[in-house]
Design an enzyme around this catalytic site. Structure first.
Site, PDB file in Angstrom:
ATOM      1  N   GLU A  89      20.611  33.153  17.591  1.00  0.00           N
ATOM      2  CA  GLU A  89      19.828  34.313  17.189  1.00  0.00           C
ATOM      3  C   GLU A  89      18.336  34.011  17.145  1.00  0.00           C
ATOM      4  O   GLU A  89      17.915  32.876  16.925  1.00  0.00           O
ATOM      5  CB  GLU A  89      20.286  34.833  15.833  1.00  0.00           C
ATOM      6  CG  GLU A  89      20.026  33.872  14.706  1.00  0.00           C
ATOM      7  CD  GLU A  89      20.580  34.366  13.373  1.00  0.00           C
ATOM      8  OE1 GLU A  89      21.573  35.101  13.382  1.00  0.00           O
ATOM      9  OE2 GLU A  89      20.009  34.006  12.348  1.00  0.00           O
ATOM     10  N   CYS A 102      10.672  34.110  15.976  1.00  0.00           N
ATOM     11  CA  CYS A 102      11.334  32.999  15.295  1.00  0.00           C
ATOM     12  C   CYS A 102      12.515  32.568  16.162  1.00  0.00           C
ATOM     13  O   CYS A 102      13.412  33.362  16.437  1.00  0.00           O
ATOM     14  CB  CYS A 102      11.802  33.502  13.925  1.00  0.00           C
ATOM     15  SG  CYS A 102      12.795  32.314  13.040  1.00  0.00           S
ATOM     16  N   CYS A 113      21.889  22.678   3.726  1.00  0.00           N
ATOM     17  CA  CYS A 113      21.239  23.248   2.542  1.00  0.00           C
ATOM     18  C   CYS A 113      22.230  24.207   1.870  1.00  0.00           C
ATOM     19  O   CYS A 113      22.871  25.019   2.545  1.00  0.00           O
ATOM     20  CB  CYS A 113      19.974  24.003   2.942  1.00  0.00           C
ATOM     21  SG  CYS A 113      18.797  22.951   3.792  1.00  0.00           S
ATOM     22  N   CYS A 116      22.137  28.151   2.432  1.00  0.00           N
ATOM     23  CA  CYS A 116      21.923  28.637   3.799  1.00  0.00           C
ATOM     24  C   CYS A 116      23.231  28.968   4.509  1.00  0.00           C
ATOM     25  O   CYS A 116      24.145  28.149   4.544  1.00  0.00           O
ATOM     26  CB  CYS A 116      21.159  27.579   4.577  1.00  0.00           C
ATOM     27  SG  CYS A 116      21.068  27.937   6.330  1.00  0.00           S
ATOM     28  N   GLY A 157      19.108  25.951  12.681  1.00  0.00           N
ATOM     29  CA  GLY A 157      19.015  24.549  13.069  1.00  0.00           C
ATOM     30  C   GLY A 157      17.822  23.806  12.513  1.00  0.00           C
ATOM     31  O   GLY A 157      16.871  24.410  12.004  1.00  0.00           O
ATOM     32  N   GLU A 158      17.894  22.496  12.616  1.00  0.00           N
ATOM     33  CA  GLU A 158      16.805  21.615  12.197  1.00  0.00           C
ATOM     34  C   GLU A 158      16.119  21.140  13.483  1.00  0.00           C
ATOM     35  O   GLU A 158      16.666  20.297  14.212  1.00  0.00           O
ATOM     36  CB  GLU A 158      17.395  20.434  11.388  1.00  0.00           C
ATOM     37  CG  GLU A 158      16.510  19.218  11.229  1.00  0.00           C
ATOM     38  CD  GLU A 158      15.120  19.524  10.687  1.00  0.00           C
ATOM     39  OE1 GLU A 158      15.014  19.893   9.529  1.00  0.00           O
ATOM     40  OE2 GLU A 158      14.128  19.354  11.451  1.00  0.00           O
ATOM     41  N   SER A 189       9.278  24.044  11.827  1.00  0.00           N
ATOM     42  CA  SER A 189       9.650  23.983  10.416  1.00  0.00           C
ATOM     43  C   SER A 189      10.833  23.030  10.233  1.00  0.00           C
ATOM     44  O   SER A 189      11.865  23.183  10.879  1.00  0.00           O
ATOM     45  CB  SER A 189      10.053  25.392   9.963  1.00  0.00           C
ATOM     46  OG  SER A 189      10.584  25.331   8.672  1.00  0.00           O
ATOM     47  N   SER A 214      10.302  22.515   4.471  1.00  0.00           N
ATOM     48  CA  SER A 214      11.030  23.200   3.393  1.00  0.00           C
ATOM     49  C   SER A 214      11.108  22.274   2.191  1.00  0.00           C
ATOM     50  O   SER A 214      11.808  21.264   2.224  1.00  0.00           O
ATOM     51  CB  SER A 214      12.459  23.520   3.844  1.00  0.00           C
ATOM     52  OG  SER A 214      12.426  24.500   4.815  1.00  0.00           O
ATOM     53  N   ASN A 216      11.372  23.575  -1.354  1.00  0.00           N
ATOM     54  CA  ASN A 216      12.417  24.289  -2.129  1.00  0.00           C
ATOM     55  C   ASN A 216      12.680  23.819  -3.549  1.00  0.00           C
ATOM     56  O   ASN A 216      13.436  24.453  -4.289  1.00  0.00           O
ATOM     57  CB  ASN A 216      13.753  24.317  -1.364  1.00  0.00           C
ATOM     58  CG  ASN A 216      13.605  24.992  -0.016  1.00  0.00           C
ATOM     59  OD1 ASN A 216      12.759  25.863   0.134  1.00  0.00           O
ATOM     60  ND2 ASN A 216      14.378  24.579   0.950  1.00  0.00           N
ATOM     61  N   ASN A 292      17.269  35.567   0.296  1.00  0.00           N
ATOM     62  CA  ASN A 292      18.048  36.714   0.762  1.00  0.00           C
ATOM     63  C   ASN A 292      19.522  36.441   0.499  1.00  0.00           C
ATOM     64  O   ASN A 292      20.112  35.592   1.149  1.00  0.00           O
ATOM     65  CB  ASN A 292      17.833  36.936   2.260  1.00  0.00           C
ATOM     66  CG  ASN A 292      16.461  37.485   2.527  1.00  0.00           C
ATOM     67  OD1 ASN A 292      15.972  38.337   1.790  1.00  0.00           O
ATOM     68  ND2 ASN A 292      15.823  36.963   3.554  1.00  0.00           N
ATOM     69  N   CYS A 335      18.934  32.066   6.787  1.00  0.00           N
ATOM     70  CA  CYS A 335      19.019  31.995   8.241  1.00  0.00           C
ATOM     71  C   CYS A 335      20.483  31.923   8.678  1.00  0.00           C
ATOM     72  O   CYS A 335      21.310  31.311   8.046  1.00  0.00           O
ATOM     73  CB  CYS A 335      18.220  30.814   8.770  1.00  0.00           C
ATOM     74  SG  CYS A 335      18.628  29.265   8.010  1.00  0.00           S
TER      75      CYS A 335
END
Ligand code: SF4
Length: 359
Positions: A89, A102, A113, A116, A157-158, A189, A214, A216, A292, A335
């Site tokens: 996506e 993005c 995480c 996530c 993904g990372e 990111s 991140s 957090n 979210n 995400c």
């Protein structure tokens, strides 16, 4: 057959020479794809008929198929299918005077995480360079004449765990022979893999683009709970490498902070975050991202009032901080939410094909 978008300029020059074409054609062909967004070889009118035939016999352009788009007020989410049946996506965000895309860099994610949705399935595989770029190409071609000016690697993904593919995609995005985006408008990111951030800082291409990390959580203990990767990439080592990151004066690293109700949203947390940044205020800016909620995860979004209180504490301590509020929040999850839904659809579709379902 190969994907022509898997090549950088130098590699394509060599590949064309092996096919008996002049090396200089590489700039012409990449110009058609990345400047004019023309990906049909038959329409590359300054290439001879013979050479176009050679191109068609040897290269594909698009590894992804666009399956679905979901519109929201200020954003559109696009869902692609890979040639091996997975989904990827991307989200196009309309900001005041520009468009930001993005992109995803992996299918799933191994970082895990806790908040996530992408992490639920673990890592399926890395995306290849051409699959990362194709997210851009499909969407850019669809929205012409509007142009995408900003790209953020903040989708599934990372990115730094898929370093080589991300690096080449970035190279093609920022090179004059490629898409030619400004390096200041491409952001990577990461969840904070210390060794890879170091690698990025020493890489002539990657060190030029924006780095977002991140964070957090303001403490090692809380960060370990939210981001297990913190056990091997501890917060103090991470902050040290970020404070030493070789950015020119005035350029700031973005610290991303997903703010979650009752977990990391208290004013004491903001104060601890300010202490963590300490005297290096000019090196960082903080991006507060209201969580979210996802129906499968036990976390909630704080009230706007609490989010602004958190921001105020950072401001009072001299730290640049802003809140990322998306009006299109109904299509965003943490995400990967839309992909998760599509994984279920994909499973149903496969069962249907195998005759296991009636419709
Ligand atoms: S937040 Fe990013 S790094 Fe963490 S699991 Fe999700 S995709 Fe991976």
């Amino acid at each position: 057959m190969e994907y022509i978008t898997s090549y950088n300029l130098e590699e394509l020059r060599e590949r064309l020479a092996k096919l008996g074409m002049e090396k200089y054609r590489a700039v012409q062909i990449l110009g058609w794809i990345y400047k004019k967004f023309q990906t049909d070889f038959d329409h590359m009118t300054d290439i001879s008929k013979e050479n176009r035939k050679l191109l068609k016999e040897n290269f594909f352009v698009h590894p992804l198929e666009l399956k679905e788009e979901v519109q929201a007020e200020d954003s559109t989410k696009y869902l692609f299918r890979t040639s091996d049946g997975y989904t990827v996506e991307s989200v196009l965000i309309k900001e005041r005077d520009h468009l930001t895309l993005c992109v995803s860099s992996q299918i799933g994610c191994a970082v895990g995480c806790k908040f996530c949705a992408t992490a639920i399935d673990g890592l399926v595989r890395n995306l290849r360079t051409e699959e990362i770029l194709d997210q851009f190409l499909h969407i850019q071609m669809k929205i012409l004449p509007q142009r995408i000016r900003n790209v953020v690697f903040m989708g599934m993904g990372e990115p730094l765990a898929n370093y080589e593919n991300v690096r080449k995609a970035v190279e093609i995005m920022v090179s004059p022979w490629g898409i030619d985006l400004s390096k200041r408008r491409v952001s990577v990111s990461t969840s904070g893999i210390v060794a890879q951030i170091k690698r990025m800082s020493e890489d002539p291409i990657m060190k030029e683009v924006n780095l977002a990390v991140s964070i957090n959580a303001p403490s090692q203990q809380l960060r370990e709970l939210l981001m297990p990767i913190s056990k091997t990439n501890d917060l103090s080592t991470l902050m040290k490498i970020l404070k030493d990151y070789p950015y020119p004066k005035g350029r700031r690293i973005m610290l991303e902070y997903v703010i979650i109700k009752g977990i990391n949203d208290k004013e004491e947390d903001a104060l601890s975050l300010a202490r963590l940044i300490g005297k290096y205020k000019s090196k960082f800016k903080v991006n507060l991202i209201p969580y979210n909620p996802d129906p499968d995860l036990p976390y909630e979004r704080p009230s706007l009032e609490d989010i602004y209180k958190f921001q105020k504490v950072l401001w009072e301590n001299g730290i640049s901080a802003f809140v990322r509020l998306s009006k299109g929040v109904n299509i965003f999850g943490a995400c990967g939410q839309l992909r998760k839904r599509d994984v279920i659809k994909l499973r149903e579709w496969k069962e249907e094909k195998a005759g296991l379902r009636s419709s």
